[in-house]
Design a protein around this motif. Structure first.
Motif, PDB file in Angstrom:
ATOM      1  N   HIS A  83      20.941  53.245  34.521  1.00 27.20           N
ATOM      2  CA  HIS A  83      22.357  52.848  34.489  1.00 27.20           C
ATOM      3  C   HIS A  83      22.471  51.343  34.391  1.00 27.20           C
ATOM      4  O   HIS A  83      22.006  50.620  35.277  1.00 27.20           O
ATOM      5  N   LEU A  84      23.054  50.879  33.310  1.00 26.71           N
ATOM      6  CA  LEU A  84      23.220  49.448  33.078  1.00 26.71           C
ATOM      7  C   LEU A  84      24.700  49.107  33.133  1.00 26.71           C
ATOM      8  O   LEU A  84      25.544  49.987  32.952  1.00 26.71           O
ATOM      9  N   ARG A  85      25.003  47.838  33.343  1.00 28.74           N
ATOM     10  CA  ARG A  85      26.408  47.414  33.357  1.00 28.74           C
ATOM     11  C   ARG A  85      26.707  46.562  32.128  1.00 28.74           C
ATOM     12  O   ARG A  85      25.798  45.967  31.550  1.00 28.74           O
ATOM     13  N   PRO A  86      27.941  46.528  31.724  1.00 26.08           N
ATOM     14  CA  PRO A  86      28.289  45.742  30.532  1.00 26.08           C
ATOM     15  C   PRO A  86      27.807  44.288  30.657  1.00 26.08           C
ATOM     16  O   PRO A  86      27.864  43.710  31.739  1.00 26.08           O
ATOM     17  N   ASN A  87      27.320  43.768  29.559  1.00 30.21           N
ATOM     18  CA  ASN A  87      26.849  42.375  29.451  1.00 30.21           C
ATOM     19  C   ASN A  87      25.647  42.070  30.333  1.00 30.21           C
ATOM     20  O   ASN A  87      25.337  40.904  30.582  1.00 30.21           O
ATOM     21  N   GLU A  88      25.006  43.088  30.812  1.00 32.91           N
ATOM     22  CA  GLU A  88      23.836  42.859  31.660  1.00 32.91           C
ATOM     23  C   GLU A  88      22.611  42.573  30.785  1.00 32.91           C
ATOM     24  O   GLU A  88      22.463  43.138  29.701  1.00 32.91           O
TER      25      GLU A  88
ATOM     26  N   CYS B 243       3.878  45.894  27.457  1.00 31.57           N
ATOM     27  CA  CYS B 243       4.663  44.810  26.865  1.00 31.57           C
ATOM     28  C   CYS B 243       5.971  44.709  27.610  1.00 31.57           C
ATOM     29  O   CYS B 243       6.433  45.675  28.217  1.00 31.57           O
ATOM     30  N   ASP B 244       6.539  43.504  27.604  1.00 30.35           N
ATOM     31  CA  ASP B 244       7.813  43.254  28.277  1.00 30.35           C
ATOM     32  C   ASP B 244       8.863  42.960  27.222  1.00 30.35           C
ATOM     33  O   ASP B 244       8.616  42.162  26.311  1.00 30.35           O
ATOM     34  N   ILE B 245      10.008  43.580  27.367  1.00 31.11           N
ATOM     35  CA  ILE B 245      11.110  43.269  26.467  1.00 31.11           C
ATOM     36  C   ILE B 245      12.353  42.908  27.282  1.00 31.11           C
ATOM     37  O   ILE B 245      12.468  43.262  28.456  1.00 31.11           O
ATOM     38  N   VAL B 246      13.253  42.179  26.654  1.00 34.92           N
ATOM     39  CA  VAL B 246      14.539  41.848  27.267  1.00 34.92           C
ATOM     40  C   VAL B 246      15.628  42.464  26.406  1.00 34.92           C
ATOM     41  O   VAL B 246      15.617  42.319  25.184  1.00 34.92           O
ATOM     42  N   VAL B 247      16.534  43.191  27.065  1.00 32.21           N
ATOM     43  CA  VAL B 247      17.574  43.933  26.360  1.00 32.21           C
ATOM     44  C   VAL B 247      18.937  43.465  26.840  1.00 32.21           C
ATOM     45  O   VAL B 247      19.127  43.238  28.039  1.00 32.21           O
ATOM     46  N   ASP B 248      19.863  43.296  25.923  1.00 34.64           N
ATOM     47  CA  ASP B 248      21.248  43.016  26.312  1.00 34.64           C
ATOM     48  C   ASP B 248      22.064  44.291  26.196  1.00 34.64           C
ATOM     49  O   ASP B 248      22.039  44.966  25.173  1.00 34.64           O
ATOM     50  N   ALA B 249      22.774  44.601  27.270  1.00 32.32           N
ATOM     51  CA  ALA B 249      23.430  45.907  27.360  1.00 32.32           C
ATOM     52  C   ALA B 249      24.637  46.038  26.440  1.00 32.32           C
ATOM     53  O   ALA B 249      25.053  47.137  26.126  1.00 32.32           O
ATOM     54  N   GLY B 250      25.226  44.927  26.004  1.00 29.97           N
ATOM     55  CA  GLY B 250      26.442  45.028  25.181  1.00 29.97           C
ATOM     56  C   GLY B 250      27.678  45.097  26.057  1.00 29.97           C
ATOM     57  O   GLY B 250      27.597  45.415  27.250  1.00 29.97           O
ATOM     58  N   SER B 251      28.813  44.823  25.450  1.00 24.49           N
ATOM     59  CA  SER B 251      30.009  44.611  26.275  1.00 24.49           C
ATOM     60  C   SER B 251      30.807  45.887  26.522  1.00 24.49           C
ATOM     61  O   SER B 251      31.713  45.900  27.340  1.00 24.49           O
ATOM     62  N   THR B 252      30.481  46.964  25.808  1.00 27.49           N
ATOM     63  CA  THR B 252      31.287  48.169  25.987  1.00 27.49           C
ATOM     64  C   THR B 252      30.453  49.328  26.530  1.00 27.49           C
ATOM     65  O   THR B 252      29.231  49.325  26.428  1.00 27.49           O
ATOM     66  N   ALA B 253      31.127  50.300  27.074  1.00 28.55           N
ATOM     67  CA  ALA B 253      30.433  51.492  27.562  1.00 28.55           C
ATOM     68  C   ALA B 253      29.712  52.159  26.396  1.00 28.55           C
ATOM     69  O   ALA B 253      30.260  52.275  25.297  1.00 28.55           O
TER      70      ALA B 253
END
Ligand code: C2O
Ligand code: CU
Length: 458
Positions: free
Chosen positions: A215-220, A271-281
């Protein structure tokens, strides 16, 4: 059984739609707390336990490092001393090897070389300073086909002093070979598996769970640390194209961050990655595209936004770990030839003994590892090693006690070199850690049937 064909690229668009048959479990791994906050000591107790691969399904008898848990995460700060008390509650001997992180020889966890096996009921205290930050893992180094195949794996996270992400999640990938009642099929070393590409499971899990949900939150902004803890299967974690993701580290060590397009991870690799969750559900399925594309987990974005707008800057480069650079002008050349396995003449020789693989034409058993190292290296000398794969299978070759560079256009640091069939890979390193160290294939069925040796650094 047909030969498994590695796909040459990640065809994520072929992913099957997410099935709604099962209630999803929560994806996050259990991060272990030190036994008491003052001592900072962690406790592991390898034992038989029960574990549900998915909710609503019968539980599976597994072996694990903590009761009713699977793949615990141990997290320490770079520069700290890792202190882990291991108490063996299994019916057989075990040990803990800290995969990928440089340790003193007597902490390497290889029975017969660096310590006696931990007998049932006994304890062993692992204690060493961690110089390198990054994503590592741990597992037994005895009866590996069975002990790893029954679930003894865990994650070791060494934190940098700071890194600008909102969350840090481990994604430990493995697979389980189970029957219809979800009991582990207990043939761990079949001649067929060992002489081909190892023992593949029929259920892929993330942190021990079948298709869990994060479970991620917007813009996380989230850092996912992938670890391949499987005994044989290669993974390529893949994301839909519209997801903004960067790869920032391979096998624990920083690389220049670049957009993530899918990384081939053989057993032992990370490997390590960085992900941006995006601003919308939204809902995102993460897949594996190493073989037939399949969904492995998903994340849901919902709830209160972490910040008002998504971060737009790429994640920064991590600082390098303090590893001595090999001097290629003075390096001594070494060669490691991989031979044997199904569909070769070399295998025929080993058929009777159940040993199918050769390193430099030799087969070394557990008893000779200590007394007959394959190579003897001089302390502080630089080496360049050609790894020549004359077999029909891929081999992730792992060296203990050292971090080496893969020599290519842009060299990178690793502890496990995946050498494809018919290919040659060149590595280089400084032999700066004294002792006798294992050098073996991380397909554990290969390791158990000839593809292992030791090298000494004196
Ligand atoms: Cu991950 Cu010799 O091991
Ligand atoms: Cu192999």
């Amino acid at each position: 059984m047909r030969r498994r064909q590695l796909l040459s690229y990640g065809a994520i668009s072929l992913l099957t739609p997410w099935p709604n048959l099962l209630r999803a479990s929560e994806g996050a791994s259990p991060w272990l707390a030190p036994a008491t906050s003052q001592s900072g000591q962690f406790k592991l107790a390898p034992q038989a336990s029960q574990w549900q691969l998915a909710p609503e399904l019968p539980s599976t008898d597994i072996w694990t490092y903590a009761e009713n848990s699977f793949s615990p995460v141990i997290s320490v700060q770079q520069g700290d001393t890792l202190d882990v008390q291991v108490t063996n509650k299994l019916m057989e001997s075990t040990s803990v090897h800290w995969h990928g992180i440089r340790v003193p020889n007597n902490m390497d966890g290889v029975p017969g070389i660096s310590q006696p096996p931990i007998a049932p009921g006994e304890s062993f205290n692992y204690q060493f300073k961690v110089d390198d930050a990054g994503t590592y893992w741990f597992h037994p180094h005895i009866n590996s086909t069975e002990q790893l195949g029954r679930g003894l794996v865990g994650a070791l996270v060494v934190q940098e002093s700071s890194y600008p992400v909102d969350r840090d999640e481990v994604i430990l990938l493995n697979d389980w070979l189970v029957d219809e009642e979800l009991n582990i099929i207990d043939q761990f070393s079949s001649p067929r598996d060992m002489s081909h590409d190892g023992r593949f499971g029929n259920v892929i899990t993330v942190n021990g769970k079948y298709r869990p949900t994060f479970h991620l939150r917007p813009n996380e902004r989230v850092r996912f640390r992938f670890i391949n803890g499987a005994t044989a299967r290669i993974f390529r974690p893949s994301l839909p194209q519209q997801v903004k993701a960067y790869i920032i580290a391979i096998d624990g060590h920083p690389i220049e961050p670049k957009p993530y397009t899918g990384q081939l991870l053989a057993p032992g690799m990370r490997c390590d990655i960085v992900v941006d969750a995006g601003s919308t559900a939204s809902e995102t399925v993460m897949g594996d595209t190493a073989y037939e594309p399949t969904g492995i987990c998903r994340w849901l974005v919902s709830g209160q936004a972490v910040r008002s707008a998504p971060l737009t800057n790429p994640p920064p480069r991590l600082s390098d770990n303090p590893i001595a650079k090999p001097d290629l002008n003075r390096a001594i050349d070494l060669e490691l030839r991989l031979d044997g396995g199904a569909m070769t003449m070399a295998m025929m020789k080993g058929m009777q003994s159940g040993q199918y693989w050769y390193l430099n034409d030799q087969q070394i058993d557990q008893d000779t590892l200590l007394n007959k190292p394959l190579m003897s290296l001089q302390l502080h000398q630089s080496y360049r090693m050609k790894i020549v794969n004359n077999t029909r299978f891929a081999h992730p070759m792992h060296l203990h006690g050292h971090t080496f560079q893969i020599l290519q256009d842009i060299p990178y640091w690793t502890d496990t070199a995946l050498v494809m069939p018919g290919q040659t890979t060149e590595i280089a390193f400084v032999a700066d850690n004294p002792g006798i160290w294992m050098l073996h294939c991380h397909v554990v069925g290969h390791q158990a049937s000839g593809m292992m040796a030791s090298i000494e650094v004196v």
